[in-house]
Design a protein around this motif. Structure first.
Motif, PDB file in Angstrom:
ATOM      1  N   LEU A 231       0.749  -1.432   0.069  1.00  0.00           N
ATOM      2  CA  LEU A 231      -0.055  -0.084  -0.041  1.00  0.00           C
ATOM      3  C   LEU A 231       0.817   1.290  -0.086  1.00  0.00           C
ATOM      4  CD1 LEU A 231      -2.737  -1.181   2.456  1.00  0.00           C
ATOM      5  CD2 LEU A 231      -3.061  -0.985  -0.028  1.00  0.00           C
ATOM      6  N   GLY A 232       0.684   2.254  -1.037  1.00  0.00           N
ATOM      7  CA  GLY A 232       1.592   3.453  -1.118  1.00  0.00           C
ATOM      8  C   GLY A 232       2.853   3.000  -1.480  1.00  0.00           C
ATOM      9  N   GLU A 233       3.882   3.618  -0.879  1.00  0.00           N
ATOM     10  CA  GLU A 233       5.460   3.357  -0.872  1.00  0.00           C
ATOM     11  C   GLU A 233       5.887   2.640   0.001  1.00  0.00           C
ATOM     12  OE1 GLU A 233       6.846   4.226  -3.893  1.00  0.00           O
ATOM     13  OE2 GLU A 233       4.915   4.907  -4.644  1.00  0.00           O
ATOM     14  N   GLU A 234       6.988   2.043  -0.035  1.00  0.00           N
ATOM     15  CA  GLU A 234       7.506   1.404   1.249  1.00  0.00           C
ATOM     16  C   GLU A 234       8.023   2.656   2.482  1.00  0.00           C
ATOM     17  OE1 GLU A 234      10.803  -1.459   1.061  1.00  0.00           O
ATOM     18  OE2 GLU A 234      10.223  -1.702  -1.163  1.00  0.00           O
ATOM     19  N   GLY A 235       7.737   2.416   3.523  1.00  0.00           N
ATOM     20  CA  GLY A 235       7.931   3.585   4.574  1.00  0.00           C
ATOM     21  C   GLY A 235       6.790   4.322   4.667  1.00  0.00           C
ATOM     22  N   ASP A 236       5.402   4.107   3.994  1.00  0.00           N
ATOM     23  CA  ASP A 236       4.242   4.880   4.214  1.00  0.00           C
ATOM     24  C   ASP A 236       3.536   4.616   5.676  1.00  0.00           C
ATOM     25  OD1 ASP A 236       4.778   6.617   2.124  1.00  0.00           O
ATOM     26  OD2 ASP A 236       3.271   5.690   0.653  1.00  0.00           O
ATOM     27  N   GLU A 237       3.890   3.525   6.211  1.00  0.00           N
ATOM     28  CA  GLU A 237       2.888   3.129   7.376  1.00  0.00           C
ATOM     29  C   GLU A 237       2.693   4.052   8.406  1.00  0.00           C
ATOM     30  OE1 GLU A 237       2.384   0.710  11.428  1.00  0.00           O
ATOM     31  OE2 GLU A 237       3.959   1.869  10.915  1.00  0.00           O
TER      32      GLU A 237
END
Length: 386
Positions: A222-228
């Motif tokens: 979901l989204g980009e890596e690191g977006d959590e």
């Protein structure tokens, strides 16, 4: 005006389903500790796409709808309301930055009432800091491999997909690079633990999940890596806080109504006087109503403020769940006082409401955490850290 009318129709649908499907099964769901399949199915079929964008066939509603639908369902069965609320939160997360494939694969089927989703964020040993993940994500060509454990996964084993938080474990990854991934229920490597046994909210199927090198396509990111962290504070927190605030507002309103009905139907055997004629009873009931109503206005205003991106959105969202947790506990206790031994009966609805309501304090973000965040926001300090 059209959107307001659509929201009214959605809330009316929630009230109808709550009365016709949820309420008749609420006691059994609690007593048997069973996942409310019928109630969740009915809500999913007619309101599953509540927060899914209209471009994907959904209703396109936001936080106010989540709160109002949650109140309607929470009045009848808090467990079912929690289960459906988590579906709405996860739907909003998937929709926030959905790719074309994710819109087709998930959002359209959610909007059609054919897909149930939920969150899998919390982990053993992290306490109330649900945004901290130790579930490792490594990259293998076009796939992602997930290894770790999740706890308190509402709808566990019953949902069609799970929004899972991870931390990058590749050697070249940045430290603490948290990401979100959608994992389908039939993904190899998902192992469910024994069902969690709670004092209340007994029907939410909140189990533990082990991800044993579960492999999913990279397209599920979901989204980009690191977006959590962005997802947690911009989507998960607002929608979760409104879903829970609505649910426990409904529990509070149900307890108030139980007390009112009891008072109207009771007479003193020795004198024939109505209990409703007692000034102390009138005063207590009036105070209970005011407490529920002012909390309702806070919850709804917080939703509207957040939808508009207003300056006090964070204050309202944090305070809404904290206030409703305290309101539910206080109103139910007052209802127990007014109904006496009859209300205190173990199999009575107030017994269930009291046990369910206590969970509002311990579901992260905790009440104390929310009060602290509100204070930090007022003082211009970051929510996390110093």
């Amino acid at each position: 005006m059209a959107k307001v009318e659509e929201l009214g129709a959605a809330v009316a649908t929630a009230r109808r389903l709550a009365e016709d499907v949820l309420a008749p099964r609420a006691a059994a769901v609690d007593a048997e500790r069973r996942w409310p399949a019928e109630g969740v199915a009915a809500l999913r079929a007619e309101l599953g796409g509540l927060v899914v964008p209209e471009s994907c066939g959904g209703m396109g509603h936001g936080l106010l709808a989540v709160a109002q639908v949650g109140e309607a369902t929470g009045r009848s069965c808090a467990s079912t309301s929690l289960c459906f609320g988590m579906h709405l939160v996860a739907s909003a997360v998937i929709a926030a930055k959905a790719t074309g494939d994710q819109r087709s694969r998930y959002l359209k089927s959610i909007a059609a009432g054919e897909h149930l989703t939920t969150l899998a964020l919390s982990e053993p040993g992290t306490g109330g800091e649900f945004w901290i993940s130790r579930t490792e994500m490594t990259t293998h060509d076009d796939d992602l491999r997930l290894t770790g454990a999740k706890s308190f996964v509402t709808n566990g084993g019953h949902a069609d997909s799970y929004v899972v938080s991870t931390v990058a474990a590749d050697t070249e990854a940045l430290p603490g690079q948290f990401s979100c991934v959608v994992v389908d229920r039939d993904t190899p490597g998902l192992v469910w633990g024994a069902p969690w046994q709670g004092m209340g909210m007994r029907g939410n199927a909140s189990g533990g999940l082990t991800l044993d090198a579960a492999v999913v396509p990279r397209s599920r990111l979901l989204g980009e890596e690191g977006d959590e962290i962005w997802y947690v504070f911009n989507v998960v927190a607002p929608f979760f806080l409104m879903a829970m605030a609505g649910t426990y507002l409904g529990v509070s309103a149900a307890a108030l109504e139980e007390a009112r009905r009891h008072v109207l139907g009771r007479q003193y055997a020795h004198s024939g006087a109505d209990l409703a004629a007692n000034p102390l009873v009138q005063h207590r009931l009036g105070t209970m109503w005011a407490r529920v109503e002012r909390t309702r206005r806070l919850v709804y205003q917080a939703a509207l403020e957040a939808e508009a991106g207003g300056p006090e959105a964070l204050l309202g969202l944090c305070s809404a769940k904290a206030e409703v947790a305290e309101t539910a506990e206080r109103v139910i206790n007052d209802a127990l006082t007014l109904t006496g031994g009859i209300g205190y009966a173990q199999d009575g609805p107030l017994h269930r409401h009291l046990r369910d309501a206590r969970a509002a304090h311990v579901m992260a973000p905790l009440t104390d955490t929310l009060r602290t965040w509100t204070g930090r926001a007022l003082l211009g300090r970051p929510l996390l850290g110093d």
